[in-house]
Write a protein that holds these residues in place. Structure first.
Motif, PDB file in Angstrom:
ATOM      1  N   LEU A 112      30.662  13.797 -32.789  1.00 53.63           N
ATOM      2  CA  LEU A 112      30.021  13.610 -34.098  1.00 53.63           C
ATOM      3  C   LEU A 112      31.050  13.457 -35.224  1.00 53.63           C
ATOM      4  O   LEU A 112      30.892  12.634 -36.122  1.00 53.63           O
ATOM      5  CB  LEU A 112      29.082  14.803 -34.377  1.00 53.63           C
ATOM      6  N   LEU A 132      21.323  13.592 -39.261  1.00 53.08           N
ATOM      7  CA  LEU A 132      21.172  13.367 -37.824  1.00 53.08           C
ATOM      8  C   LEU A 132      19.682  13.111 -37.565  1.00 53.08           C
ATOM      9  O   LEU A 132      18.852  14.029 -37.713  1.00 53.08           O
ATOM     10  CB  LEU A 132      21.641  14.589 -37.018  1.00 53.08           C
ATOM     11  N   ASP A 135      17.091  15.461 -35.713  1.00 52.25           N
ATOM     12  CA  ASP A 135      16.491  16.608 -36.391  1.00 52.25           C
ATOM     13  C   ASP A 135      15.491  16.083 -37.404  1.00 52.25           C
ATOM     14  O   ASP A 135      15.867  15.561 -38.457  1.00 52.25           O
ATOM     15  CB  ASP A 135      17.569  17.432 -37.119  1.00 52.25           C
ATOM     16  N   TYR A 172      24.336  25.171 -30.981  1.00 48.24           N
ATOM     17  CA  TYR A 172      24.482  24.694 -32.366  1.00 48.24           C
ATOM     18  C   TYR A 172      25.876  24.973 -32.924  1.00 48.24           C
ATOM     19  O   TYR A 172      26.661  25.721 -32.337  1.00 48.24           O
ATOM     20  CB  TYR A 172      23.488  25.444 -33.267  1.00 48.24           C
ATOM     21  N   GLY A 173      26.116  24.423 -34.130  1.00 48.43           N
ATOM     22  CA  GLY A 173      27.182  24.947 -34.964  1.00 48.43           C
ATOM     23  C   GLY A 173      26.637  26.226 -35.587  1.00 48.43           C
ATOM     24  O   GLY A 173      25.472  26.274 -35.981  1.00 48.43           O
ATOM     25  N   GLU A 192      31.533  25.702 -33.534  1.00 46.41           N
ATOM     26  CA  GLU A 192      30.668  24.760 -32.821  1.00 46.41           C
ATOM     27  C   GLU A 192      30.375  25.294 -31.422  1.00 46.41           C
ATOM     28  O   GLU A 192      31.291  25.616 -30.668  1.00 46.41           O
ATOM     29  CB  GLU A 192      31.338  23.377 -32.738  1.00 46.41           C
ATOM     30  N   LYS A 193      29.093  25.409 -31.107  1.00 44.56           N
ATOM     31  CA  LYS A 193      28.621  25.826 -29.790  1.00 44.56           C
ATOM     32  C   LYS A 193      29.399  27.021 -29.223  1.00 44.56           C
ATOM     33  O   LYS A 193      30.063  26.918 -28.189  1.00 44.56           O
ATOM     34  CB  LYS A 193      28.642  24.638 -28.826  1.00 44.56           C
ATOM     35  N   VAL A 205      23.552  25.549 -37.812  1.00 43.47           N
ATOM     36  CA  VAL A 205      23.626  24.311 -38.596  1.00 43.47           C
ATOM     37  C   VAL A 205      22.576  23.335 -38.066  1.00 43.47           C
ATOM     38  O   VAL A 205      22.462  23.110 -36.864  1.00 43.47           O
ATOM     39  CB  VAL A 205      25.028  23.666 -38.439  1.00 43.47           C
ATOM     40  N   ILE A 206      21.798  22.766 -38.978  1.00 39.30           N
ATOM     41  CA  ILE A 206      20.818  21.727 -38.630  1.00 39.30           C
ATOM     42  C   ILE A 206      21.324  20.415 -39.235  1.00 39.30           C
ATOM     43  O   ILE A 206      22.112  20.430 -40.185  1.00 39.30           O
ATOM     44  CB  ILE A 206      19.424  22.149 -39.183  1.00 39.30           C
ATOM     45  N   GLY A 207      20.883  19.297 -38.669  1.00 39.63           N
ATOM     46  CA  GLY A 207      21.543  18.020 -38.968  1.00 39.63           C
ATOM     47  C   GLY A 207      21.386  17.398 -40.339  1.00 39.63           C
ATOM     48  O   GLY A 207      21.006  16.229 -40.471  1.00 39.63           O
ATOM     49  N   TYR A 209      23.849  17.339 -43.958  1.00 46.25           N
ATOM     50  CA  TYR A 209      25.103  17.796 -44.538  1.00 46.25           C
ATOM     51  C   TYR A 209      25.324  17.082 -45.869  1.00 46.25           C
ATOM     52  O   TYR A 209      24.968  15.908 -46.006  1.00 46.25           O
ATOM     53  CB  TYR A 209      26.283  17.400 -43.645  1.00 46.25           C
ATOM     54  N   GLN A 231      34.774  17.392 -33.449  1.00 47.95           N
ATOM     55  CA  GLN A 231      33.576  18.030 -33.995  1.00 47.95           C
ATOM     56  C   GLN A 231      33.561  18.022 -35.521  1.00 47.95           C
ATOM     57  O   GLN A 231      34.547  18.392 -36.160  1.00 47.95           O
ATOM     58  CB  GLN A 231      33.477  19.480 -33.492  1.00 47.95           C
ATOM     59  N   THR A 233      31.809  20.043 -37.257  1.00 40.06           N
ATOM     60  CA  THR A 233      31.875  21.468 -37.613  1.00 40.06           C
ATOM     61  C   THR A 233      33.319  21.906 -37.851  1.00 40.06           C
ATOM     62  O   THR A 233      33.613  22.627 -38.811  1.00 40.06           O
ATOM     63  CB  THR A 233      31.249  22.306 -36.472  1.00 40.06           C
ATOM     64  N   ARG A 255      11.516  22.311 -38.773  1.00 37.82           N
ATOM     65  CA  ARG A 255      12.420  21.379 -38.103  1.00 37.82           C
ATOM     66  C   ARG A 255      11.996  21.163 -36.649  1.00 37.82           C
ATOM     67  O   ARG A 255      11.620  22.112 -35.947  1.00 37.82           O
ATOM     68  CB  ARG A 255      13.835  21.951 -38.171  1.00 37.82           C
TER      69      ARG A 255
HETATM   70  C1  G1P Z   1      25.101  18.635 -33.659  1.00 32.36           C
HETATM   71  C2  G1P Z   1      26.191  19.444 -34.367  1.00 32.36           C
HETATM   72  C3  G1P Z   1      25.821  20.921 -34.396  1.00 32.36           C
HETATM   73  C4  G1P Z   1      24.468  21.112 -35.035  1.00 32.36           C
HETATM   74  C5  G1P Z   1      23.407  20.241 -34.308  1.00 32.36           C
HETATM   75  C6  G1P Z   1      22.092  20.297 -35.063  1.00 32.36           C
HETATM   76  O1  G1P Z   1      25.092  19.012 -32.294  1.00 32.36           O
HETATM   77  O2  G1P Z   1      27.420  19.232 -33.705  1.00 32.36           O
HETATM   78  O3  G1P Z   1      26.788  21.636 -35.135  1.00 32.36           O
HETATM   79  O4  G1P Z   1      24.105  22.470 -34.968  1.00 32.36           O
HETATM   80  O5  G1P Z   1      23.819  18.870 -34.246  1.00 32.36           O
HETATM   81  O6  G1P Z   1      21.096  19.577 -34.416  1.00 32.36           O
HETATM   82  P1  G1P Z   1      24.343  18.187 -31.136  1.00 32.36           P
HETATM   83  O7  G1P Z   1      22.916  18.620 -31.170  1.00 32.36           O
HETATM   84  O8  G1P Z   1      24.505  16.736 -31.476  1.00 32.36           O
HETATM   85  O9  G1P Z   1      25.031  18.570 -29.867  1.00 32.36           O
END
Ligand code: G1P
Length: 297
Positions: A112, A132, A135, A172-173, A192-193, A205-207, A209, A231, A233, A255
């Protein structure tokens, strides 16, 4: 840094493996909730927040996305001729101004952070949003609009945030909270994760920013992080490490994780029920299904 946010990046390069085989030939962002593609919800939210420049980071196999945003003059004149003005209005509301959408390609799936970095020349030196489209957030005031309003007060970087069950945080982040002011949260770290036992909180964190251009500079130099990917994040966490402000924003709204099958189906049900023309018929069907299920148990 405060300042008007007019540009948004939409990372849409993902392969959509969780929705194969459908995503063999259609980008997952074109999949619909009722009758609107996921990407349309993201664009509508961005427009409501005052975004005027839309940057799509795409990849091979995403041509249908560009076609979707093209105008459809023949379709429009047919609808006009047949007097289907409601549908025509709805269709024309999705029309974008020429030149408002720019497309850049991410040649390799490096994460990302890398996808956002691919848009750096189009973003330039101003704060920008990232959405994103997986989401999907149903809200009275669209989520990004809530954030733009909060960001006008705080400046810095801001990420949408939501409490998740502790056993889900590692998807998630995750934010390390410095001061919790209610809807706005000061952040002293981001991971991150994280492994379950290493998550600093269950605020995820939700998508959505709002980022300062400095994050793009961080992306020039950061190394691969979780999952071997660059990342976003980590690039935001570097802002904190260098003493610049990062905030979490607990948005008001529901969400749906449309990157997962269960989340996508839940969103389909919720958005279906929210449509006046479907509510009665679809609602009774769901009631019927629920009672059949209860009877079988
Ligand atoms: C991405 C981000 C993550 C965030 C998430 C939210 O992860 O890297 O930090 O919490 O979106 O949907 P992904 O879901 O693409 O792995």
């Amino acid at each position: 840094m405060t300042g008007k946010v007019t540009k948004a990046v939409f990372p849409v390069a993902g392969m959509g493996t969780r929705f194969l085989p459908a995503t063999k030939s259609i980008p997952k962002e074109i999949m619909t909730l009722v009758d609107r593609p996921l990407i349309q919800y993201a664009i509508d939210e961005a427009r409501a927040a005052g975004i005027t420049e839309f940057i799509f980071v795409t990849s091979r196999g995403k041509a249908a996305l560009e076609d979707y945003f093209d105008h459809a003059p023949e379709l429009e004149s047919t609808l006009q001729r047949k007097g289907k003005t409601d549908i025509l209005d709805m269709l024309q509301n999705t029309n974008m101004e020429s030149g408002a959408i720019a497309y850049v390609r991410q040649y390799m799936a490096l994460g990302l952070g890398h996808a956002v970095w691919c848009a750096r020349r189009l973003i330039g030196d101003e704060p920008f949003a990232v959405i994103l489209p997986d989401d999907v957030i149903a809200a009275d005031t669209p989520c990004l609009q809530q954030m733009v309003e909060a960001h006008a007060e705080t400046g810095g970087c801001m990420v949408a945030a939501m409490e998740v069950p502790a056993d889900k945080a590692s998807a998630y982040g995750v934010l390390d909270i410095k001061d919790d002011m209610g809807s706005i949260v000061g952040v002293k770290g981001m991971v991150e994760k994280p492994k379950r036992e290493e998550a600093p909180s269950n605020l995820a964190v939700i998508g959505r920013y709002i980022l300062t251009p400095n994050v793009l500079k961080n992306l020039n130099t950061i190394k691969e992080g979780a999952g071997g990917e660059i990342q976003l994040t980590d690039a935001i966490a570097q802002e904190i490490a260098e003493d610049r402000d990062v905030y979490g924003y607990r948005f008001r709204g529901q969400r749906y994780d449309c990157g997962s099958k269960a989340g996508y189906l839940q969103a389909t049900v919720a958005f279906g029920l929210s449509r006046p023309e479907l509510r009665d018929e679809f609602g009774s069907y769901l009631d019927e299904m629920a009672s059949l299920r209860n009877a079988a148990e």
